[in-house]
Design a protein around this motif. Structure first.
Motif, short mmCIF file in Angstrom:
data_model
loop_
_atom_site.label_atom_id
_atom_site.label_comp_id
_atom_site.label_asym_id
_atom_site.label_seq_id
_atom_site.Cartn_x
_atom_site.Cartn_y
_atom_site.Cartn_z
N GLU A 22 13.70 -27.83 -9.15
CA GLU A 22 12.34 -27.38 -9.52
C GLU A 22 11.80 -28.09 -10.74
O GLU A 22 10.59 -28.19 -10.93
CB GLU A 22 12.36 -25.87 -9.82
CG GLU A 22 12.34 -25.02 -8.59
CD GLU A 22 12.41 -23.54 -8.94
OE1 GLU A 22 12.22 -23.18 -10.11
OE2 GLU A 22 12.67 -22.75 -8.02
N ILE A 23 12.71 -28.56 -11.60
CA ILE A 23 12.23 -29.25 -12.80
C ILE A 23 12.59 -30.74 -12.76
O ILE A 23 12.59 -31.42 -13.78
CB ILE A 23 12.75 -28.60 -14.10
CG1 ILE A 23 14.28 -28.57 -14.10
CG2 ILE A 23 12.18 -27.20 -14.26
CD1 ILE A 23 14.85 -28.21 -15.48
N CYS A 24 12.88 -31.20 -11.57
CA CYS A 24 13.24 -32.61 -11.38
C CYS A 24 11.98 -33.46 -11.48
O CYS A 24 10.93 -33.08 -10.96
CB CYS A 24 13.85 -32.75 -9.99
SG CYS A 24 14.71 -34.30 -9.73
N PRO A 25 12.06 -34.63 -12.12
CA PRO A 25 10.91 -35.53 -12.10
C PRO A 25 10.45 -35.77 -10.66
O PRO A 25 11.28 -35.97 -9.78
CB PRO A 25 11.46 -36.82 -12.71
CG PRO A 25 12.59 -36.39 -13.57
CD PRO A 25 13.20 -35.20 -12.88
N ALA A 26 9.15 -35.69 -10.42
CA ALA A 26 8.62 -35.87 -9.07
C ALA A 26 7.90 -37.21 -9.00
O ALA A 26 6.97 -37.44 -9.78
CB ALA A 26 7.67 -34.73 -8.72
N TYR A 27 8.30 -38.06 -8.09
CA TYR A 27 7.60 -39.33 -7.90
C TYR A 27 6.16 -39.04 -7.50
O TYR A 27 5.89 -38.20 -6.65
CB TYR A 27 8.27 -40.17 -6.81
CG TYR A 27 9.54 -40.84 -7.23
CD1 TYR A 27 9.88 -40.98 -8.58
CD2 TYR A 27 10.43 -41.35 -6.28
CE1 TYR A 27 11.05 -41.61 -8.96
CE2 TYR A 27 11.61 -41.98 -6.66
CZ TYR A 27 11.92 -42.10 -8.00
OH TYR A 27 13.07 -42.72 -8.37
N SER A 28 5.26 -39.76 -8.15
CA SER A 28 3.85 -39.51 -7.91
C SER A 28 3.20 -40.83 -7.49
O SER A 28 3.29 -41.82 -8.21
CB SER A 28 3.23 -38.99 -9.20
OG SER A 28 1.88 -38.69 -9.03
N PRO A 29 2.55 -40.89 -6.31
CA PRO A 29 1.99 -42.16 -5.85
C PRO A 29 0.95 -42.75 -6.81
O PRO A 29 0.83 -43.95 -6.92
CB PRO A 29 1.34 -41.79 -4.51
CG PRO A 29 2.08 -40.58 -4.04
CD PRO A 29 2.44 -39.83 -5.28
N THR A 30 0.24 -41.88 -7.52
CA THR A 30 -0.74 -42.36 -8.50
C THR A 30 -0.75 -41.39 -9.68
O THR A 30 -0.10 -40.36 -9.64
CB THR A 30 -2.18 -42.40 -7.94
OG1 THR A 30 -2.64 -41.06 -7.78
CG2 THR A 30 -2.27 -43.15 -6.62
N MET A 31 -1.51 -41.72 -10.69
CA MET A 31 -1.71 -40.76 -11.78
C MET A 31 -3.19 -40.61 -12.09
O MET A 31 -3.99 -41.52 -11.82
CB MET A 31 -0.94 -41.18 -13.02
CG MET A 31 -1.42 -42.47 -13.62
SD MET A 31 -0.67 -42.63 -15.24
CE MET A 31 -0.93 -44.34 -15.54
N ALA A 32 -3.51 -39.47 -12.70
CA ALA A 32 -4.92 -39.17 -12.98
C ALA A 32 -5.49 -40.13 -14.02
O ALA A 32 -6.66 -40.46 -13.99
CB ALA A 32 -5.07 -37.73 -13.45
N GLY A 33 -4.65 -40.55 -14.96
CA GLY A 33 -5.09 -41.59 -15.87
C GLY A 33 -5.17 -41.22 -17.34
O GLY A 33 -4.94 -42.05 -18.20
N GLY A 34 -5.50 -39.99 -17.65
CA GLY A 34 -5.78 -39.65 -19.04
C GLY A 34 -4.58 -39.28 -19.87
O GLY A 34 -4.55 -39.51 -21.07
N LEU A 35 -3.58 -38.68 -19.24
CA LEU A 35 -2.44 -38.15 -19.98
C LEU A 35 -1.18 -38.79 -19.42
O LEU A 35 -0.76 -38.47 -18.31
CB LEU A 35 -2.35 -36.62 -19.81
CG LEU A 35 -3.41 -35.72 -20.45
CD1 LEU A 35 -4.79 -35.97 -19.89
CD2 LEU A 35 -3.04 -34.26 -20.27
#
Ligand code: UD2
Ligand code: MN
Length: 590
Positions: free
Chosen positions: A312-325
């Motif tokens: 549940e607290i494992c880093p999750a691969y994210s195809p993109t990011m929102a950009g600001g943070l």
């Protein structure tokens, strides 16, 4: 006359230089506001470490009065724990008025303490993680701003000092992207100098507005910490949001990390989450816009394999990011091409960085134990440089460098950008891609984001779907794809356009980018064709066959028929009849 002037002068300097000491703070008080009741800065928590330093000079700056008035307006405890606050009376009216203008309730922001808390929304498993700040990399937090409300920006700084404090915070760099609001000038400098811990916070002033991409680059250039953490100017973090980011970068220096971004409501400043177990990661649309998507099943399985009972607290691969943070190793930021410095204004840099990181060997990961709230606004409170669509232009630059042949799908969605004069030259970015030996966009789609629907891949047929009988084509009539809508018919465009782009997939799903065709449940005609948001697992959507030019809906066994149609958005199915002219459809590429 001379005597008179001299007398006036003596009298004047007596008033101005008269210095009293305030009984509460022990600080000198200028005569002008000697009789004002002094309001102590609200101190709510014992662990706030940005203690207020005594003001050194004996003469007070005019900013003091203003700063003290600001503090007086704040109501200790208001909005603590991130609860919603509703104003009443004239304050409410003022709040509503400014909200309409800048998409944010500045009146309320001014009433909330700079040190208000937002609550701890982390997964309880996070509390078991212990980090040793001596062994973690240090962080430079870079916050860029252009005419942001002063109180919101100052709160972002306080929040960072309060929640990213375990000895890992090297510095906060504020980059003023040529703001014209005077409060953000001398007063902000004075506030930082006199009210915040010495040497922690720097302001970098850009002479002209350079846009958020170049503003971030300017901040990054003067940063000295091991890790760069970028924030928008309207953020408030949960306790301990920095350490998990720094820890992960220490483990894996080419991982680019995003916290879970929670929502701070722009009108009542409520901090809200989707609960600690569920969060979303970044996706994209073929128009070049960022969107949020659920963590794909495939990725959940990977997390389980990787982190076992801590999934549940494992880093999750994210195809993109929102950009600001986001957080990135400072040296890696430069190695991997920082930003395209020819991007102006706002927008597009987030997908550019996302595709680049993945294609060039890095990863983008959401770190669930790191949570930061962001004020999402309904519209931009600022104008774009020269009123240009910088998002579109920047995104076209991105697509030319990173999307290979898939750029055709992008231009199909954005025909206005195909020959846009302001896109400029991207040679140096193409060279960068070569130099870093980055992978192709199709590699990215297949390996990093296989869930993303590609209108031309794994399909039986695609393109315009035209009634054999007449001049009409399937058309989404520019409906909002987040809600169900009736499938429409419209005069076929000369060339293929986004609204007429449909696919029949190998899973027998009739769809466009986000919506899948179904038939309205009903006991009697009309049986309308309704487009609904596609289910994540494509096989679970309703199925259609294409045979002898008929489009047959599997569940009802009926065929799409133009005969009973009453309006543009009234496509129906009727009992199949192989002789019927009105049931014949031609699909452009089949
Ligand atoms: C999102 C990102 C934002 C940025 C943008 C795409 C989040 C939460 N926010 O938009 O960081 O990646 O997508 O470009 O992921 N600013 C300047 N100069 C300008 C315009 C803006 O410095 O010319 C500052 C602004 O004050 C703010 C930051 O840039 O601090 C981001 O702008 P925004 O908050 O209007 O963008 P947002 O959150 O809608
Ligand atoms: Mn923002």
């Amino acid at each position: 006359v001379f005597v008179l002037v001299a007398l006036c002068f003596i009298l004047y300097s007596k008033v101005v230089n008269q210095v009293d000491v305030d009984l509460v703070s022990g600080r000198p008080v200028a005569a002008a506001f000697r009789h004002r009741p002094q309001v102590p800065v609200p101190h709510q928590e014992a662990d706030i470490d940005n203690e207020i330093l005594p003001i050194p000079p004996a003469t007070k700056s005019p900013y003091d009065l203003s700063i003290e008035l600001d503090l007086k307006k704040q109501q200790p405890g208001l909005g603590d724990n991130g609860v919603a606050v509703t104003l009443t009376g004239t304050a409410k009216a003022r709040g509503d008025k400014i909200y309409k203008k800048i998409a944010l309730n500045e009146e309320l922001s001014e009433q909330l303490s700079y040190n208000r808390t937002v609550g701890d929304h982390r997964n309880p498993l996070c509390l078991k993680q212990k980090f040793d700040s001596n062994t973690l990399p240090s962080a430079s937090v870079v916050i860029i701003f252009y005419n942001e409300p002063y109180s919101v920006l100052v709160r972002t700084v306080h929040s960072t000092l309060n929640t990213c404090n375990g000895g890992v915070l090297q510095e906060i760099i504020l980059v003023d992207d040529g703001s014209t609001n005077p409060e953000l000038g001398g007063k902000l400098d004075y506030y930082i100098r006199t009210r915040l811990p010495k040497g922690k916070v720097t302001v970098l002033r850009l002479k002209n507005r350079l846009g958020l991409i170049r503003a971030r680059l300017a901040g990054a250039r003067i940063a000295t910490g091991d890790v760069l953490i970028f924030l928008d100017a309207h953020c408030e973090g949960n306790i301990g949001w920095c350490e998990p980011l720094l820890h992960r970068i220490k483990e894996s220096r080419t991982s680019v990390l995003v916290p879970i971004i929670d929502v701070i409501d722009a009108s009542d400043f409520q901090y809200s989450t989707n609960g600690y177990k569920s969060f979303q990661v970044g996706g994209f649309q073929w128009s070049g816009h960022f969107d949020w998507v659920n963590v794909p099943e495939r990725e959940k399985q990977r997390q389980k394999r990787e982190c076992k009972e801590e999934r549940e607290i494992c880093p999750a691969y994210s195809p993109t990011m929102a950009g600001g943070l986001f957080a990135i190793d400072r040296r890696y930021f430069w190695e991997v091409g920082s930003y395209d410095e020819q991007m102006d204004g706002w927008g597009g840099e987030n997908l550019e960085m996302s595709f680049r990181i993945w294609q060039c060997g890095g990863t983008i990961e959401t770190i669930p134990c790191s949570r930061v709230g962001h004020v999402f606004r309904d519209f931009h409170p600022y104008k774009f440089p020269n009123d240009r669509d910088t998002h579109g232009i920047n995104t076209a630059r991105m697509a030319l460098v990173w999307m290979d042949e898939y750029i055709n799908i992008f231009f199909l969605n954005r025909p206005d950008l195909k020959f846009h004069a302001d896109i400029g030259d991207v040679t140096h970015r193409v060279m960068l891609r070569k130099k870093l030996r980055c992978k192709s966009f199709s590699w990215y789609l297949e390996n990093i984001y296989p869930e993303k629907f590609v209108p031309t891949k794994n399909v039986i047929a695609w393109g315009k779907i035209k009634a054999a009988h007449g001049v009409l084509c399937f058309d989404d009539l520019l409906q909002n794809n987040e809600k169900p809508y009736n499938l429409g018919l419209y005069a076929c465009g000369k060339s293929l356009q986004k609204s007429q782009l449909f696919s029949l997939t190998k899973n027998y799903v009739l769809r466009n980018e986000l919506s899948c065709a179904t038939v309205q449940h009903s006991d009697s005609p009309p049986f309308r064709v309704v487009m609904v948001p596609c289910l994540e697992n494509e096989e679970y959507n309703e199925q259609w066959r294409y045979s002898d030019q008929q489009l047959i809906h599997t569940r009802t066994g009926m065929c799409i028929d133009i005969r009973g149609q009453k309006g543009m958005d009234d496509v129906q199915v009727a009992p199949c009849d192989s002789n019927s002219e009105t049931q014949r459809w031609l699909i452009e590429h089949d």
